[in-house]
Scaffold this motif. Structure first.
Motif, PDB file in Angstrom:
ATOM      1  N   UNK A 153       0.830  -1.445   0.136  1.00 30.52           N
ATOM      2  CA  UNK A 153      -0.175   0.264   0.006  1.00 30.52           C
ATOM      3  C   UNK A 153       0.741   1.192  -0.264  1.00 30.52           C
ATOM      4  N   UNK A 154       2.087   0.779  -0.054  1.00 22.42           N
ATOM      5  CA  UNK A 154       2.756   2.489  -0.028  1.00 22.42           C
ATOM      6  C   UNK A 154       3.561   2.330  -1.602  1.00 22.42           C
ATOM      7  N   UNK A 155       3.177   3.402  -2.154  1.00 20.05           N
ATOM      8  CA  UNK A 155       3.432   3.407  -3.729  1.00 20.05           C
ATOM      9  C   UNK A 155       4.607   4.693  -4.127  1.00 20.05           C
ATOM     10  N   UNK A 156       4.256   5.880  -3.049  1.00 23.78           N
ATOM     11  CA  UNK A 156       4.418   7.083  -3.242  1.00 23.78           C
ATOM     12  C   UNK A 156       4.511   7.930  -1.648  1.00 23.78           C
ATOM     13  N   UNK A 157       5.519   9.196  -2.132  1.00 20.71           N
ATOM     14  CA  UNK A 157       5.564   9.414  -0.612  1.00 20.71           C
ATOM     15  C   UNK A 157       4.216  10.186  -0.283  1.00 20.71           C
ATOM     16  N   UNK A 158       3.156  10.144  -0.913  1.00 16.90           N
ATOM     17  CA  UNK A 158       1.454  10.320  -0.807  1.00 16.90           C
ATOM     18  C   UNK A 158       0.966   9.468   0.831  1.00 16.90           C
ATOM     19  N   UNK A 178      14.375  13.817   1.936  1.00 16.96           N
ATOM     20  CA  UNK A 178      13.598  13.656   2.372  1.00 16.96           C
ATOM     21  C   UNK A 178      11.954  14.504   2.903  1.00 16.96           C
ATOM     22  N   UNK A 179      13.057  15.172   3.503  1.00 15.15           N
ATOM     23  CA  UNK A 179      11.789  15.893   4.237  1.00 15.15           C
ATOM     24  C   UNK A 179      11.326  17.563   3.039  1.00 15.15           C
ATOM     25  N   UNK A 180      11.835  17.773   2.363  1.00 14.41           N
ATOM     26  CA  UNK A 180      11.652  18.749   1.011  1.00 14.41           C
ATOM     27  C   UNK A 180      10.448  18.147   0.539  1.00 14.41           C
ATOM     28  N   UNK A 181      10.779  16.554  -0.343  1.00 19.91           N
ATOM     29  CA  UNK A 181       9.410  15.603  -0.676  1.00 19.91           C
ATOM     30  C   UNK A 181       8.372  15.613   0.108  1.00 19.91           C
ATOM     31  N   UNK A 182       8.623  15.159   1.608  1.00 17.48           N
ATOM     32  CA  UNK A 182       7.665  15.206   2.488  1.00 17.48           C
ATOM     33  C   UNK A 182       6.137  16.808   2.173  1.00 17.48           C
ATOM     34  N   UNK A 184       6.508  18.453  -0.523  1.00 16.60           N
ATOM     35  CA  UNK A 184       6.264  18.655  -1.574  1.00 16.60           C
ATOM     36  C   UNK A 184       5.354  17.667  -2.296  1.00 16.60           C
ATOM     37  N   UNK A 185       4.664  17.319  -0.815  1.00 20.54           N
ATOM     38  CA  UNK A 185       3.726  16.540  -1.000  1.00 20.54           C
ATOM     39  C   UNK A 185       2.938  16.669   0.216  1.00 20.54           C
ATOM     40  N   UNK A 186       2.325  17.955   0.661  1.00 15.88           N
ATOM     41  CA  UNK A 186       1.205  18.187   1.756  1.00 15.88           C
ATOM     42  C   UNK A 186       1.780  17.520   2.728  1.00 15.88           C
ATOM     43  N   UNK A 187       2.648  16.901   3.269  1.00 16.20           N
ATOM     44  CA  UNK A 187       3.158  16.188   4.499  1.00 16.20           C
ATOM     45  C   UNK A 187       4.193  16.521   5.112  1.00 16.20           C
ATOM     46  N   UNK A 188       4.264  16.385   6.793  1.00 22.26           N
ATOM     47  CA  UNK A 188       6.162  16.359   7.411  1.00 22.26           C
ATOM     48  C   UNK A 188       5.773  15.366   8.840  1.00 22.26           C
TER      49      UNK A 188
END
Length: 290
Positions: A153-158, A178-182, A184-188
């Motif tokens: 069920x994990x296919x990407x950062x989202x 990794x933090x910059x990718x999070x 970019x996907x509205x996560x932290x």
């Protein structure tokens, strides 16, 4: 203490007017960098410039410790041992490696810092200016999401929201990315479960995932094969060795650099998977000052 002097600080150090410092800079006599229109003077290079101007008996520079710092890369780590170089290692991330390189507590640092126009070069210049450091490619490699056995069920950062994610230490370039990718996907990181402690090397992360201490982590594709983990590739990156030029020609470093061009190194990269060593040994930066 800052690694850089301002124009005023340098003028006070040299007991000159600021106008004279500008004149010396314009004529290329003083090592400097320009950042957002402001002149900055690398403290270490200013010290070297002053030392080169002295008269009388010259004091030899102390030897650099035979240590490779910076990022942990399993292929490079294996090569350091198998080459018989005798080099010691201290892995605590690319940014820690830059610090140890700058303060001369290591003669080389492994780096894989993603930049707008490539890898490592701008970060090296920002930290050491045009110091006599050479940047030599080790390998290109795959990075992405490593998944613990039986995790789906994990296919990407989202898909990481609410999952148990193994993090790296703040000085690791992979953690910055990794933090910059999070973001970019509205996560932290606050949106994740983050088991302690953090993984300080690529292998630490793989072992933690294999032991089901987390669901996922941002790691190397080479670790997936070794530890039977799932892998979702997201990035390609270049890992380089930044080496003080005066150490690059010493027997320990020469043994390692020669080994990077050997058939054994190529075979090991193919065995691990996720590596391209076709350009190993290519020079991407060579500091101008001697």
């Amino acid at each position: 203490m800052s690694d850089y002097l301002t124009t005023r600080e340098l003028a006070e150090l040299l007991r000159l007017g600021e106008r004279k410092v500008y004149d010396l800079t314009s004529s290329g006599e003083i090592p400097c960098v320009r950042a957002t229109g402001k002149l900055l003077f690398p403290r270490a290079e200013i010290a070297a410039w002053l030392a080169s101007s002295r008269t009388g008996p010259q004091v030899a520079e102390p030897p650099l410790p035979a240590i490779v710092a910076g990022s942990h890369d399993p292929l490079l780590d294996w090569a350091i041992r198998e080459s018989g170089s005798g080099l010691a290692t201290y892995y605590d991330g690319s940014f820690d490696g830059l610090t140890r390189l700058a303060d001369r507590s290591a003669q080389a640092a492994a780096l894989h810092i993603h930049e707008a126009d490539g890898f490592n070069t701008a970060s090296l210049r920002d930290r050491l200016g045009e110091a006599p450091v050479v940047l030599i490619e080790v390998a290109r490699r795959q990075r992405g999401l490593l998944l613990a056995p039986d995790v789906s069920g994990i296919k990407g950062f989202s898909d990481l929201a609410g999952r148990r994610v193994i993090l790296r230490q703040p000085s690791a370039a992979s953690q910055h990315l990794f933090l910059s990718e999070l973001a970019a996907h509205d996560l932290s990181a606050a949106d994740l479960q983050t088991p302690a402690p953090c993984a300080r090397t690529e292998e630490d992360m793989a072992i933690a995932l294999q032991s089901a201490k987390g669901d996922a982590g941002f790691g190397l594709g080479a670790m997936a094969k070794l530890y039977r983990l799932g892998f979702v590739p997201t990035h390609s990156e270049r890992v380089d060795l930044a080496i003080w030029r005066r150490a690059a020609f010493d027997p320990p470093m020469q043994a390692l650099l020669s080994f990077l061009r050997s058939g054994r190194f190529t075979a090991r990269a193919e065995e691990l998977g996720g590596y391209d060593v076709s350009q190993a040994g290519e020079i991407h930066h060579n500091g101008a000052s001697g």
